[in-house]
Design a protein around this motif. Structure first.
Motif, PDB file in Angstrom:
ATOM      1  N   GLY A 230       0.755  -1.294  -0.034  1.00 12.68           N
ATOM      2  CA  GLY A 230       0.022   0.018   0.018  1.00 12.68           C
ATOM      3  C   GLY A 230       0.795   1.311   0.022  1.00 12.68           C
ATOM      4  N   VAL A 231       0.332   2.363   0.160  1.00  9.19           N
ATOM      5  CA  VAL A 231       0.667   3.753   0.222  1.00  9.19           C
ATOM      6  C   VAL A 231       1.189   4.009   1.604  1.00  9.19           C
ATOM      7  N   PHE A 232       2.537   4.592   1.792  1.00  7.29           N
ATOM      8  CA  PHE A 232       2.975   5.033   3.153  1.00  7.29           C
ATOM      9  C   PHE A 232       3.373   6.394   3.108  1.00  7.29           C
ATOM     10  N   VAL A 233       3.126   6.944   4.301  1.00 12.23           N
ATOM     11  CA  VAL A 233       3.758   8.366   4.508  1.00 12.23           C
ATOM     12  C   VAL A 233       4.689   8.682   5.460  1.00 12.23           C
ATOM     13  N   GLY A 234       6.021   9.156   5.134  1.00  7.77           N
ATOM     14  CA  GLY A 234       7.019   8.896   6.343  1.00  7.77           C
ATOM     15  C   GLY A 234       8.059  10.118   5.897  1.00  7.77           C
ATOM     16  N   GLN A 235       9.028  10.251   7.009  1.00  7.92           N
ATOM     17  CA  GLN A 235       9.983  11.205   6.639  1.00  7.92           C
ATOM     18  C   GLN A 235      10.903  11.093   5.483  1.00  7.92           C
ATOM     19  N   GLN A 236      11.023  12.113   4.788  1.00  5.82           N
ATOM     20  CA  GLN A 236      11.600  11.965   3.532  1.00  5.82           C
ATOM     21  C   GLN A 236      13.152  11.200   3.514  1.00  5.82           C
ATOM     22  N   GLN A 237      13.832  12.067   4.622  1.00  2.00           N
ATOM     23  CA  GLN A 237      15.060  11.444   4.772  1.00  2.00           C
ATOM     24  C   GLN A 237      15.198   9.930   4.725  1.00  2.00           C
ATOM     25  N   GLN A 238      14.394   9.495   5.659  1.00  2.22           N
ATOM     26  CA  GLN A 238      14.257   8.111   5.879  1.00  2.22           C
ATOM     27  C   GLN A 238      13.999   7.476   4.711  1.00  2.22           C
ATOM     28  N   LEU A 239      13.118   7.837   4.083  1.00  3.89           N
ATOM     29  CA  LEU A 239      12.656   6.998   2.695  1.00  3.89           C
ATOM     30  C   LEU A 239      13.545   7.404   1.448  1.00  3.89           C
ATOM     31  N   ASN A 240      14.568   8.336   1.506  1.00  3.64           N
ATOM     32  CA  ASN A 240      15.299   8.754   0.410  1.00  3.64           C
ATOM     33  C   ASN A 240      16.043   7.637  -0.139  1.00  3.64           C
ATOM     34  N   PRO A 241      16.798   6.779   0.617  1.00  4.99           N
ATOM     35  CA  PRO A 241      17.634   5.863   0.296  1.00  4.99           C
ATOM     36  C   PRO A 241      16.513   4.760  -0.721  1.00  4.99           C
ATOM     37  N   TYR A 242      15.664   4.530  -0.418  1.00  2.00           N
ATOM     38  CA  TYR A 242      14.584   3.523  -1.139  1.00  2.00           C
ATOM     39  C   TYR A 242      14.384   4.293  -2.629  1.00  2.00           C
ATOM     40  N   ILE A 243      14.135   5.570  -2.608  1.00  2.00           N
ATOM     41  CA  ILE A 243      13.669   6.468  -3.395  1.00  2.00           C
ATOM     42  C   ILE A 243      14.646   6.397  -4.502  1.00  2.00           C
ATOM     43  N   PHE A 287      18.368  19.048  16.498  1.00  2.00           N
ATOM     44  CA  PHE A 287      17.057  19.337  15.686  1.00  2.00           C
ATOM     45  C   PHE A 287      16.816  20.600  15.337  1.00  2.00           C
ATOM     46  N   ARG A 288      17.083  21.247  16.154  1.00  2.00           N
ATOM     47  CA  ARG A 288      16.681  23.201  15.778  1.00  2.00           C
ATOM     48  C   ARG A 288      17.465  23.549  14.463  1.00  2.00           C
ATOM     49  N   ASN A 289      16.467  23.911  13.653  1.00  2.00           N
ATOM     50  CA  ASN A 289      17.299  24.612  12.315  1.00  2.00           C
ATOM     51  C   ASN A 289      18.158  23.920  11.570  1.00  2.00           C
ATOM     52  N   LYS A 290      18.015  22.446  11.734  1.00  5.43           N
ATOM     53  CA  LYS A 290      18.991  21.498  10.932  1.00  5.43           C
ATOM     54  C   LYS A 290      17.992  20.781   9.854  1.00  5.43           C
ATOM     55  N   PRO A 291      18.618  20.543   8.790  1.00 10.26           N
ATOM     56  CA  PRO A 291      18.096  19.544   7.898  1.00 10.26           C
ATOM     57  C   PRO A 291      17.873  18.236   8.216  1.00 10.26           C
ATOM     58  N   HIS A 292      16.919  17.638   7.908  1.00 11.27           N
ATOM     59  CA  HIS A 292      16.868  16.241   8.647  1.00 11.27           C
ATOM     60  C   HIS A 292      15.859  15.322   7.395  1.00 11.27           C
TER      61      HIS A 292
END
Length: 292
Positions: A230-243, A287-292
């Motif tokens: 199915g469809v999944f919505v998650g944090q982009q950085q965590q999914l980027n390796p698969y993308i 986390f503050r003002n850092k890209p994740h």
């Protein structure tokens, strides 16, 4: 063993005279001189040679110096730990963590906290953001790191940390993967993979989703998505390796990628303890003002 006498010995060497050491310790010179003499008697060694005006370490003194420095350092560390324990309001912290955050980032924060507060127990609850924002079960949370929308319970203090992009994806074998454009209704007509929430918590997922598979762990949700479930919505950085490898495909929809606000959430009704404040500061630093 007289630790002040050991300090007098070390300082006399470091500062170049017994008088300077006495001034540093706010004692009189005669007292420090007597303390050092007593050490020599107790240990049956000669710490300083008696020639010249400045204290010069003897061969035995050279061997004793690093041992005494280590002892004083251990005493300082002990005092710091005792002070921390005395100032703690609790010896346990309950931390809520968004199930959509990367484990590696949270582990970094927790390892740093553990070094500074090894005597504090940590209980980590990884849940959906809605559940953390509406936490009604026991034990109560001391702090939560989660995503929040415009509305959140008024009894909470919310400190924004940063924006993080989240992305809606499906497997390259999924029916939606080959679509050049999709409507929201088309996306919602497929199975959605979500992270399990409590039954009394209002979910952010659209009411029109026809079918959901809810799991407890983020890693299982990703694995199901990879298998075309199915469809999944998650944090982009965590999914980027698969993308990047093409295993997952971003849905062809204008809202497939969106920024969510990550924040620190804690109760206004309780006083923040030193340990809790330390954990807050570490989260801000990570986390503050850092890209994740």
């Amino acid at each position: 063993m007289n630790l002040q006498a050991i300090q007098a010995f070390v300082l006399s060497h470091q500062l170049g005279s017994i008088s300077a050491a006495a001034k540093k310790m706010q004692k009189n010179r005669a007292q420090l001189s007597q303390w050092i003499s007593n050490l020599e008697i107790d240990w049956n060694v000669e710490l300083f040679t008696r020639s010249g005006h400045k204290p010069v370490l003897s061969e035995q003194g050279l061997k004793m110096l690093p041992l005494c420095e280590q002892l004083l350092s251990a005493k300082q560390h002990l005092n710091e730990q005792v002070e921390q324990i005395a100032n703690l309001d609790c010896l346990r912290l309950n931390l809520g963590v968004s199930a959509y955050l990367q484990d590696s980032a949270i582990a970094k924060v927790l390892s740093q906290f553990n070094q500074a507060y090894p005597q504090v127990d940590l209980h980590i609850y990884q849940r959906r953001d809605e559940q953390l924002l509406n936490w009604q079960q026991q034990p109560s949370l001391d702090l939560a790191v989660c995503f929040y929308r415009d509305a959140f319970p008024s009894q909470f203090t919310v400190e924004p940390l940063c924006e993080m992009p989240v992305v809606a994806v499906c497997s390259r074998t999924h029916q939606l993967a080959s679509a050049t454009s999709t409507t929201l209704q088309q996306v919602l007509s497929h199975t959605w993979i979500t992270v399990l929430s409590s039954t009394n918590t209002e979910l952010w997922d659209p009411d029109t989703v026809q079918r959901q598979i809810a799991v407890e762990h983020h890693s299982l949700a990703i694995e199901l998505c990879l298998r075309g479930v199915g469809v999944f919505v998650g944090q982009q950085q965590q999914l980027n390796p698969y993308i990047e490898t093409g295993e997952l495909v971003v849905l062809a929809h204008n809202d497939a990628i969106a920024n969510e606000q990550l924040g620190l959430i804690y109760s206004k009704q309780t006083t923040v303890s030193p340990a809790q404040q330390a954990l807050i500061n570490l989260c801000k630093a990570e986390f503050r003002n850092k890209p994740h």
